[in-house]
Design an enzyme around this catalytic site. Structure first.
Site, PDB file in Angstrom:
ATOM      1  N   GLY A  17      30.858  10.042  51.425  1.00 44.08           N
ATOM      2  CA  GLY A  17      30.792   9.609  52.806  1.00 44.08           C
ATOM      3  C   GLY A  17      29.638  10.282  53.509  1.00 44.08           C
ATOM      4  O   GLY A  17      28.647  10.657  52.899  1.00 44.08           O
ATOM      5  N   CYS A  18      29.799  10.471  54.787  1.00 46.54           N
ATOM      6  CA  CYS A  18      28.757  11.064  55.619  1.00 46.54           C
ATOM      7  C   CYS A  18      28.456  12.493  55.183  1.00 46.54           C
ATOM      8  O   CYS A  18      29.361  13.307  55.039  1.00 46.54           O
ATOM      9  CB  CYS A  18      29.224  11.048  57.071  1.00 46.54           C
ATOM     10  SG  CYS A  18      28.100  11.877  58.191  1.00 46.54           S
ATOM     11  N   PHE A  19      27.185  12.799  55.007  1.00 47.19           N
ATOM     12  CA  PHE A  19      26.828  14.146  54.566  1.00 47.19           C
ATOM     13  C   PHE A  19      27.128  15.202  55.618  1.00 47.19           C
ATOM     14  O   PHE A  19      27.321  16.365  55.296  1.00 47.19           O
ATOM     15  CB  PHE A  19      25.403  14.264  54.050  1.00 47.19           C
ATOM     16  CG  PHE A  19      24.276  13.665  54.861  1.00 47.19           C
ATOM     17  CD1 PHE A  19      24.281  13.595  56.242  1.00 47.19           C
ATOM     18  CD2 PHE A  19      23.157  13.178  54.194  1.00 47.19           C
ATOM     19  CE1 PHE A  19      23.217  13.056  56.952  1.00 47.19           C
ATOM     20  CE2 PHE A  19      22.078  12.648  54.890  1.00 47.19           C
ATOM     21  CZ  PHE A  19      22.110  12.591  56.277  1.00 47.19           C
ATOM     22  N   TRP A  20      27.218  14.818  56.885  1.00 47.72           N
ATOM     23  CA  TRP A  20      27.563  15.795  57.919  1.00 47.72           C
ATOM     24  C   TRP A  20      28.959  16.374  57.676  1.00 47.72           C
ATOM     25  O   TRP A  20      29.188  17.555  57.900  1.00 47.72           O
ATOM     26  CB  TRP A  20      27.530  15.165  59.303  1.00 47.72           C
ATOM     27  CG  TRP A  20      26.210  14.594  59.726  1.00 47.72           C
ATOM     28  CD1 TRP A  20      24.965  14.928  59.272  1.00 47.72           C
ATOM     29  CD2 TRP A  20      26.019  13.583  60.707  1.00 47.72           C
ATOM     30  NE1 TRP A  20      24.011  14.185  59.917  1.00 47.72           N
ATOM     31  CE2 TRP A  20      24.635  13.347  60.807  1.00 47.72           C
ATOM     32  CE3 TRP A  20      26.873  12.850  61.523  1.00 47.72           C
ATOM     33  CZ2 TRP A  20      24.083  12.421  61.698  1.00 47.72           C
ATOM     34  CZ3 TRP A  20      26.341  11.925  62.399  1.00 47.72           C
ATOM     35  CH2 TRP A  20      24.961  11.709  62.486  1.00 47.72           C
TER      36      TRP A  20
END
Length: 186
Positions: A17-20
């Site tokens: 998913g989102c790397f953040w």
């Protein structure tokens, strides 16, 4: 950019998913020295956030986790990775949809590959999730570091809406599940 030739056994390259979200959660673990957001697994040279988010580059949003194997081993990093994302949804995490959000483990050697596949088999046998795990395990391609604005995103933008609604709960989940493995405050 980091080529696979520059990597070693103390690096994990993960997409979920989102790397953040991955960065904010995994950096909390004792023994994790750095987490760098970036892109891997696509055909475009020097990808940027726009090209990756469009789905045209073929890259996944990933993090490159550098860790001290005398403090935390690769399997433990993977256990944390599996705890904070849903490895059963192809090309999506929550409302983030597209191949750039696929669940993937890019391995840096045959030992990492064996550990990743064994852990997936164990989680599958234990029926940890009601659906099959779709996480791909592949040799690490070139890692492309994301733009500076994506590094330490949650730490730098804790009040941003996405951070409050999506990133913060994943970081909190890791703190709860791995309470005994967290870095000391301060």
């Amino acid at each position: 950019m980091t080529s696979t030739a520059e990597t070693s056994a103390n690096v994990a390259t993960l997409g979920g998913g989102c790397f953040w979200c991955l960065e904010a959660a995994l950096i909390q673990l004792r023994g994790v020295e750095s987490v760098v957001s970036g892109y891997a697994g696509g055909q475009m040279q020097n990808p940027d956030y726009h090209s990756v988010c469009s789905g045209d580059s073929g890259h996944a949003e990933v993090v490159e986790v550098r860790f001290d194997p005398t403090v935390i081993d690769y399997r433990s990093v993977l256990q944390a990775f599996f705890a904070i994302h849903d490895p059963t949804t192809p090309n999506r995490q929550g409302n983030d949809v597209g191949t750039q959000y696929r669940s993937v483990i890019f391995t840096h050697d045959t030992e990492q590959e064996a550990i990743a596949k064994a852990l997936i088999a164990e989680l599958t046998t234990a029926k940890f999730w009601p659906e099959p795990i779709v996480t791909a395990v592949s040799p690490a391609p070139t890692f492309w570091r994301a733009e500076e604005g994506h590094q330490n995103y949650y730490a730098n933008n804790p009040g941003q809406g996405y951070c409050q609604v999506v990133v913060a709960p994943k970081a909190a989940k890791l703190r709860k599940l791995f309470a005994g493995r967290l870095k000391s405050p301060g």
